[in-house]
Scaffold this active site. Structure first.
Site, PDB file in Angstrom:
ATOM      1  N   LYS A  26       0.675  -1.116  -0.176  1.00  0.00           N
ATOM      2  CA  LYS A  26       0.215  -0.285  -0.153  1.00  0.00           C
ATOM      3  C   LYS A  26       0.836   1.143  -0.097  1.00  0.00           C
ATOM      4  CE  LYS A  26      -3.926  -0.024   2.260  1.00  0.00           C
ATOM      5  NZ  LYS A  26      -3.597  -1.451   2.689  1.00  0.00           N
ATOM      6  N   ARG A 113      -3.606   2.808   8.220  1.00  0.00           N
ATOM      7  CA  ARG A 113      -3.781   1.730   7.403  1.00  0.00           C
ATOM      8  C   ARG A 113      -2.649   0.754   7.381  1.00  0.00           C
ATOM      9  NH1 ARG A 113      -6.266   5.831   3.974  1.00  0.00           N
ATOM     10  NH2 ARG A 113      -8.352   5.570   3.675  1.00  0.00           N
ATOM     11  N   GLY A 128      -8.425  -5.855   1.999  1.00  0.00           N
ATOM     12  CA  GLY A 128      -9.135  -6.088   3.381  1.00  0.00           C
ATOM     13  C   GLY A 128      -8.545  -7.031   4.305  1.00  0.00           C
ATOM     14  N   GLN A 179      -2.023   8.614   6.945  1.00  0.00           N
ATOM     15  CA  GLN A 179      -2.302   9.542   6.038  1.00  0.00           C
ATOM     16  C   GLN A 179      -3.163  10.603   6.350  1.00  0.00           C
ATOM     17  OE1 GLN A 179      -4.162   7.402   2.751  1.00  0.00           O
ATOM     18  NE2 GLN A 179      -3.155   8.858   1.027  1.00  0.00           N
ATOM     19  N   GLU A 297      -9.300   3.405  -4.333  1.00  0.00           N
ATOM     20  CA  GLU A 297     -10.398   4.017  -3.236  1.00  0.00           C
ATOM     21  C   GLU A 297     -10.220   5.353  -3.567  1.00  0.00           C
ATOM     22  OE1 GLU A 297     -10.085   2.485   0.396  1.00  0.00           O
ATOM     23  OE2 GLU A 297      -9.761   0.141  -0.123  1.00  0.00           O
ATOM     24  N   ARG A 312      -4.725  -0.544  -5.945  1.00  0.00           N
ATOM     25  CA  ARG A 312      -4.024  -1.847  -5.825  1.00  0.00           C
ATOM     26  C   ARG A 312      -4.282  -2.387  -7.316  1.00  0.00           C
ATOM     27  NH1 ARG A 312      -8.500  -2.403  -2.349  1.00  0.00           N
ATOM     28  NH2 ARG A 312      -7.061  -1.962  -0.651  1.00  0.00           N
ATOM     29  N   HIS A 849     -14.846 -34.950 -26.899  1.00  0.00           N
ATOM     30  CA  HIS A 849     -14.265 -36.261 -26.530  1.00  0.00           C
ATOM     31  C   HIS A 849     -15.032 -36.948 -25.510  1.00  0.00           C
ATOM     32  CE1 HIS A 849     -11.002 -39.315 -25.454  1.00  0.00           C
ATOM     33  NE2 HIS A 849     -11.374 -38.622 -24.242  1.00  0.00           N
TER      34      HIS A 849
END
Length: 893
Positions: A26, A113, A128, A179, A297, A312, A849
């Site tokens: 990430k 995160r 997740g 962040q 996101e 990602r 077959h």
């Protein structure tokens, strides 16, 4: 920098993925986006060096060692160990130097995160799996969130996911992203390619009011949009009820509020079309930066500013062929799936196919500049073979012929192709049939098809003698050298691969005549024959080399029954032990001699045998030994395969007599003649493939011996690594033996790709160059008899029994009478048919077959039943109606 505790996003180098071990997936992606100038909220990363110290203090080694011994299916043990690991991590206080670094760099509300080293990767997103904490305020709260992020590397879901994906727990570390918090008015998720259909020109956007957590966690039914990326136009929209909104609280944390009413969508979308177009443009730019579709996101704040909070790769999309054009739509047909092979091919397997394809391409007048690259229409994606059939789709004759051929070989694919005909991007460009007729006439005359067909029609015995001559001549040409240099062995392998394909036009015309006669009879018996009667005519068909192989293995089982001690050993000893004893030469003679005799004739065959890179039964007899043991468990004499086969042949002859009588007169005579010729000739359909697999076996042995030489010289680690090279790789190495390069890293890279693709559960039958899988777009063809599955009738009759879902026949066990449910089959599967009570197959058509062999054994069968291996479970009682093509589960029967 490897011992850094904290890195700000803009300090992570532009080659962010190279920093994976230090900052995790990430943070690496956020570093890339930040340095590329994308609107990313500022932030920093607490590196994996901090986690390493925490893990050492926690003493996780014992737990990790225990996890290495646990199966991915043992969820209780996995969860117990995960809980223990979390407890150990949570008990360790945050070291003071780490706490000081956090306090010095964090100001204001933030999102905290997890960023694991095995996360947001091109082949596994781990979305997740670890925890996220939003609107965290104050240094102490941030440190607590960091500690909980570290512990979340050991959540039950994360541990299970890593175990299932074969990722070493000891090799995974966790960084933490801190962040600046975006107080979003609108937020959500954007896929820069359609994750359902695979279409790369569409962005799929889910949006809701408030923070994006409600969308990501699935707590809200969001507004859903599909946007055409080139134009920014909204192609589809579906408004959700948006019952939950998550917003930031002033003092930290979040609150959930109710909005809307259950079951009713708000009349007004939460986002404008202009904002959707801006999102799609931004997503396209992110995708361009990464060179691959992304799962993004995003958030829009009160000022209308658009922010990217993370990205990602989308790991579930089937990859495109490397030469897929951007603006010219192409249609790719999966040749691997058409041959009953869902799994990937080894690099050598693909390389062999490319060389093989050059011979028929030249035969029909297609230029092949480089035989090693093969016919220009061949390509690959996901380590599978694809054929570019765009030219056929844009030809009037192609549209008439190809779907009709597929109707009897792979009916679902035929329906998909017909569904593409109205697409204006595939408009007809070749309407005249004359070019096709001229080419077909030239080919037919070149290979002598008219004479071969007439001979077969007038005297089937001539066709069988001709087939025997072709096989004998081929075996003479394939005789390998006793002693040879690697260059000579390579030459022999390449010669074999080129020569083998020439046997097909020498034998196939006879089988084609047989099927033509079957078609004639079908036309003559219209409104006379009952459903399934004409299929009965194909039971117990002679001269089918695959049937003969299965019955030879059954006869070996019968011979072993005469020796009680040998039979007891076979039934009470594991397959792996029996195989090892066979290699050692310590099995009883009744088993060893019979098995050796069988393998001398059929040992070049294998499961997934079209892949030259996979071991043959003669190399790894485990599968055949397992099937042999299974045969010994069949104790009902009346259910013996040879008895059933003979009974089927008798029933077929009786049916021909009855149908000709009911047709009457001249028509009845024609019916008798046509069906007689069909029985005499259609068995030859298996021989060309049998001979091609013989060729692959010879080529494989020569290439394996080259691998032995390469391993001795240190070019590869072990002999079998040679199958992760290509023919051009080997040619280059043997051309300059004294300066041949070290090939080990190349082998490692290709093995990793191959092993990842082994985990892919779905391969598209048809793939468009824009990534679209038409089958995903089309209406599901689950049919509607009380929710039953429907497919194509393959072998008449009805049977009710216990289902056995088998995805890979190697080592599979089938109780006598169980119904085999599988994705598709090739001859390597057919030994299982002898004890099966019925067959359900996701792929195939009436003359694929598996269908042919099922009819010959008199097994009720339904093929082309999409989703059968997902909707049916092992042990479930099901009914297979092979006459109507319907499969019913117990609750529907």
């Amino acid at each position: 920098m490897s011992d850094a505790l904290v890195l700000k996003f803009h300090d992570i180098p532009d080659a962010g993925a190279g920093m994976l071990a230090l900052v995790g997936g990430k943070a690496a992606n956020l570093g890339i986006l930040t340095r590329a100038g994308f609107p990313v909220p500022p932030g920093l990363c607490i590196t994996t060096e901090a986690y390493r110290r925490i893990a050492e203090l926690a003493g996780l080694d014992e737990v990790i060692e225990a996890l290495a011994r646990v199966s991915a299916t043992d969820l209780p043990t996995l969860n117990q160990l995960a809980q223990k690991a979390r407890g150990l991590v949570e008990a360790v206080p945050v070291p003071e130097d780490i706490a000081t670094a956090v306090r010095a760099n964090v100001h204001g509300p933030v999102a905290v995160r997890s960023s694991a080293t095995a996360e947001d990767l091109p082949h596994a997103s781990f979305a997740g799996q670890q925890d996220t904490f939003l609107n965290v305020v104050g240094p102490d709260a941030v440190l607590e969130a960091v500690r909980r992020c570290w512990a979340s590397l050991w959540t039950d879901r994360a541990v299970t996911y890593r175990t299932a994906n074969g990722i070493d727990h000891s090799a995974v570390r966790l960084a933490v992203v801190i962040q600046d918090m975006v107080h979003a008015e609108i937020a959500g998720v954007m896929f820069t390619a359609n994750p359902v259909t695979g279409t790369r020109t569409q962005a799929v956007i889910d949006a809701a009011s408030g923070l994006g957590e409600a969308v990501v966690s699935g707590e809200v039914n969001p507004d859903h949009f599909v946007v055409d990326k080139p134009s920014g136009r909204v192609k589809e929209r579906s408004l959700g009820d948006k019952l939950v909104t998550i917003r930031s609280l002033a003092g930290g944390g979040t609150e959930r509020t109710s909005a809307g009413s259950p079951g009713s969508a708000e009349a007004k979308p939460c986002i404008t079309d202009a904002q959707l177009a801006a999102l799609a443009r931004l997503g396209a730019n992110v995708e361009k930066r990464y060179g691959a579709p992304q799962d993004i996101e995003w958030a829009i704040d009160a000022d209308g500013t658009l922010w990217l909070t993370q990205t990602r790769p989308i790991t579930t999309l089937f990859p495109l062929p490397p030469n897929a054009p951007d603006n010219d739509l192409r249609v790719y047909f999966c040749a691997s799936v058409a041959q009953g092979l869902q799994r990937p091919l080894t690099p050598m397997g693909i390389s062999a196919f490319r060389l093989i394809s050059s011979t028929p391409a030249r035969l029909i007048g297609i230029p092949v500049p480089d035989p090693m690259k093969g016919a220009p229409i061949f390509t690959e994606a996901g380590d599978r073979l694809f054929v570019d059939i765009t030219g056929i789709m844009r030809s009037h004759v192609g549209r008439e012929i190809l779907p009709r051929l597929l109707d009897v070989m792979e009916a679902r694919t035929a329906r998909i192709l017909r569904g593409l005909f109205p697409d204006p991007r595939l408009s007809l460009t070749l309407r005249s049939p004359l070019p096709f007729l001229r080419r077909i006439t030239r080919i037919a005359l070149t290979i002598g098809l008219p004479a071969l067909a007439v001979q077969a029609l007038l005297n089937p015995a001539t066709a069988h003698r001709n087939a025997a001559r072709v096989e004998a001549a081929l075996r003479v040409r394939l005789a390998p050298p006793d002693e040879a240099t690697p260059a000579q062995r390579l030459k022999h392998a390449e010669h074999a691969l080129g020569a083998g394909v020439l046997t097909v036009p020498k034998i196939a015309p006879s089988a084609i005549v047989g099927f033509a006669m079957l078609g004639l009879a079908n036309w003559l018996l219209k409104n006379i024959a009952k459903p399934g009667e004409i299929q009965t005519v194909l039971r117990g068909v002679p001269h089918n080399v695959t049937t003969e192989m299965d019955l030879a293995l059954w006869q070996l089982a019968e011979d072993i029954r005469k020796h009680p001690q040998a039979m007891k050993l076979m039934l009470e000893t594991s397959v792996s032990t029996l195989a090892e004893r066979y290699r050692e030469g310590s099995l009883p003679p009744a088993v060893a001699d019979g098995l050796a005799s069988f393998l001398r004739k059929y040992g070049h065959r294998a499961v997934a045998e079209i892949d030259l890179g996979l071991p043959r039964w003669s190399e790894e007899p485990d599968h055949i030994i397992g099937v042999l043991a299974n045969y010994l468990r069949l104790t009902d004499p009346d259910a013996a395969p040879d008895v059933q086969f003979a009974r089927g042949a008798t029933e077929a002859r009786r049916t021909i007599k009855d149908l000709s009588r009911r047709a009457g007169g001249l028509r009845g005579g024609l019916v008798r003649f046509a069906l007689g010729r069909a029985r005499a000739l259609v068995g030859l359909r298996e021989l060309p493939k049998f001979l091609m697999v013989t060729v692959l076996g010879v080529a494989r042995e020569q290439i394996r011996l080259i691998g032995v030489d390469f391993a001795k010289r240190g070019l590869i680690s072990k002999a079998d690594d040679v199958f992760f090279l290509t023919l051009p790789d080997i040619r280059a190495a043997v051309a300059e033996p004294d300066t041949a390069p070290d090939l080990r890293s190349l082998v490692t890279t290709r093995r990793e790709s191959y092993e990842r693709e082994l985990g892919r559960r779905h391969t598209p039958r048809i793939l468009l160059s824009d990534g679209t899988e038409p089958e995903a777009v089309a209406d599901a063809h689950m049919v509607a008899v009380a929710g039953a599955l429907t497919g194509t009738s393959a072998s008449a009759g009805t049977v009710t029994g216990v289902a056995r879902v088998i995805l890979d026949p190697t080592g599979a066990y089938l109780e006598p009478g169980e119904i085999l449910v599988c994705p598709s089959t090739d001859p390597g599967w057919t030994p299982l048919f002898l004890t099966a009570g019925g067959l359900v197959m996701e792929m195939g058509g009436a003359n694929s077959h598996g269908a042919v062999v099922a009819r010959e054994y008199g097994i009720p069968a339904v093929v082309g039943a999409t989703g059968a291996t997902e909707h049916i479970t092992t042990g479930q009682l099901i009914t297979v109606d092979g006459t109507s093509g319907v499969v019913l589960t117990a609750q529907e029967t």
